[in-house]
Motif scaffolding. Sequence first.
Motif, PDB file in Angstrom:
ATOM      1  N   ASN A  68       2.583   1.615  -3.578  1.00  0.00           N
ATOM      2  CA  ASN A  68       1.817   2.254  -4.405  1.00  0.00           C
ATOM      3  C   ASN A  68       1.277   3.676  -4.049  1.00  0.00           C
ATOM      4  O   ASN A  68       1.032   4.360  -4.990  1.00  0.00           O
ATOM      5  CB  ASN A  68       0.244   1.420  -4.242  1.00  0.00           C
ATOM      6  CG  ASN A  68       0.375   0.201  -5.034  1.00  0.00           C
ATOM      7  OD1 ASN A  68       1.022  -0.023  -6.045  1.00  0.00           O
ATOM      8  ND2 ASN A  68      -0.288  -0.894  -4.776  1.00  0.00           N
TER       9      ASN A  68
ATOM     10  N   ASN B  43       0.772 -10.319  -0.536  1.00  0.00           N
ATOM     11  CA  ASN B  43       2.139 -10.554  -0.471  1.00  0.00           C
ATOM     12  C   ASN B  43       2.574 -11.946  -1.007  1.00  0.00           C
ATOM     13  O   ASN B  43       3.655 -11.927  -1.641  1.00  0.00           O
ATOM     14  CB  ASN B  43       2.755 -10.176   0.959  1.00  0.00           C
ATOM     15  CG  ASN B  43       2.861  -8.974   1.015  1.00  0.00           C
ATOM     16  OD1 ASN B  43       2.822  -7.865   0.469  1.00  0.00           O
ATOM     17  ND2 ASN B  43       2.703  -8.467   2.473  1.00  0.00           N
TER      18      ASN B  43
ATOM     19  N   LEU C  83      -4.125  -8.309   2.672  1.00  0.00           N
ATOM     20  CA  LEU C  83      -2.875  -7.736   2.272  1.00  0.00           C
ATOM     21  C   LEU C  83      -1.655  -8.953   2.286  1.00  0.00           C
ATOM     22  O   LEU C  83      -0.782  -8.909   1.433  1.00  0.00           O
ATOM     23  CB  LEU C  83      -2.232  -6.683   2.937  1.00  0.00           C
ATOM     24  CG  LEU C  83      -3.006  -5.180   2.666  1.00  0.00           C
ATOM     25  CD1 LEU C  83      -2.832  -4.239   3.561  1.00  0.00           C
ATOM     26  CD2 LEU C  83      -2.663  -4.964   1.092  1.00  0.00           C
TER      27      LEU C  83
ATOM     28  N   VAL D  35       0.857  -1.372   0.130  1.00  0.00           N
ATOM     29  CA  VAL D  35      -0.053   0.090  -0.018  1.00  0.00           C
ATOM     30  C   VAL D  35       0.777   1.052   0.054  1.00  0.00           C
ATOM     31  O   VAL D  35       0.563   2.221  -0.885  1.00  0.00           O
ATOM     32  CB  VAL D  35      -0.891   0.093   1.199  1.00  0.00           C
ATOM     33  CG1 VAL D  35      -1.722   1.313   1.254  1.00  0.00           C
ATOM     34  CG2 VAL D  35      -2.017  -1.265   1.305  1.00  0.00           C
TER      35      VAL D  35
ATOM     36  N   SER E 150      -3.882  -4.013  -2.512  1.00  0.00           N
ATOM     37  CA  SER E 150      -3.386  -2.775  -2.217  1.00  0.00           C
ATOM     38  C   SER E 150      -3.718  -1.865  -3.296  1.00  0.00           C
ATOM     39  O   SER E 150      -3.944  -0.477  -2.655  1.00  0.00           O
ATOM     40  CB  SER E 150      -1.777  -3.028  -2.286  1.00  0.00           C
ATOM     41  OG  SER E 150      -1.290  -3.519  -3.408  1.00  0.00           O
TER      42      SER E 150
END
Length: 397
Positions: A26, A184, A180, A23, A368
């Motif tokens: 980004n 990953n 998340l 996150v 994300s």
Amino acid sequence: MSQPVKLAVVTGTRAEYGLLRPVIQNLMACPEAELSVLVTGAHLAPEYGNTVAEIEADGVPVAARIPILAPGESGPLATAGAVERTIHGFVRWFAENRPACVLVLGDRYEIFAVAQAAAFAGVPVAHISGGDVTLGAADDWYRHCITKIAHLHFPSCDESARRVIQMGEQPATVFNVGGLGDENIRTMTLLGLDELSQSIGFDLTRPYGLVTFHPETAGGADPAAQSDALLAAMDAVSAATGLHWLVTKANADAGGLIINEELDRWAAAHPDTVAVRTSLGVVRYLSAMKGAAVVLGNSSSGVVETPTFGVPTVNVGDRQKGRPICENVIGCPADESAIEAALHKALSPAFRTTARKARSPYNGGNTSEKIVEILLREVRRPGFGAPKTFYEGELPK
């Protein structure tokens, strides 16, 4: 082109940063966002590895370091003191910098305090992973309190999204984006066992278990007694199977230092078969999880992230009680004989076959990217951050 939106992201622990990492990356790459990353908690404490260095190694600029842990404090007074310092430090930062929104993840006491500080300063909160249940940790009520402060919600599965709405949050503010951690695992380049062994300084080409054990902060469990039972069971399984152990230390919850002292003594007595590390960082941790014969402990990663790998897992005690449990996870009490029996079952060929069939409920795709897109859109909406109204309509099926 409109002005970039001022956003803050807060991180206090190694595990939380590992989840927030995509996150943050980004948001850093997005010209529509002016990002401030605020670092606090265990990241800034030598006894927990000074893991702010991992953030900086990723090329993430740290806008502020707000220390909250006091050396020598322990137990409930240490938690209360940390909360006090968190509120004081973050209210000041929010008042001076006025972000349009602060993004937080999870359920720890320092994040609960950050959310309070934001509310006092009039800064809206966006919350990742609300609606989960963990009955064996005080995190459970911290998390629900954060939900009631937050204006925007990013739960990780349908069940959690429904709970957020049950708490009176407007469905239009609740976005089930997936987990998340799952993202990953699906997108991160992981290390092979030879490279991982060299990086850690411990041979992981031999069968090993990956262990993380935190205090149970609800229910009055004794962290020393629980860790004694855990280590005795691990010794018994090692004697029977030759299994080695890679252990990451406990977090900054009350009782964590007690567990970590026990781990250091135990590792010193088993230098050839045990490696204890304060922190591995997200890449090494997930790489170790992928290659492990078994994952053991009571970390949320054991029940949330291991299903994506299909690795056999033993979840000890009640810390994660209330979360969805997949086919690869065996639950047991924090009792030596129960842990030993669960480990032998997890290491069996039959259970390994079962574990491979696990399907994660947290696969939301590009989680994300969804969070960043929704966050920037919603923060720009007229009236964002206005006083909330309690939702009393129908719940999603």
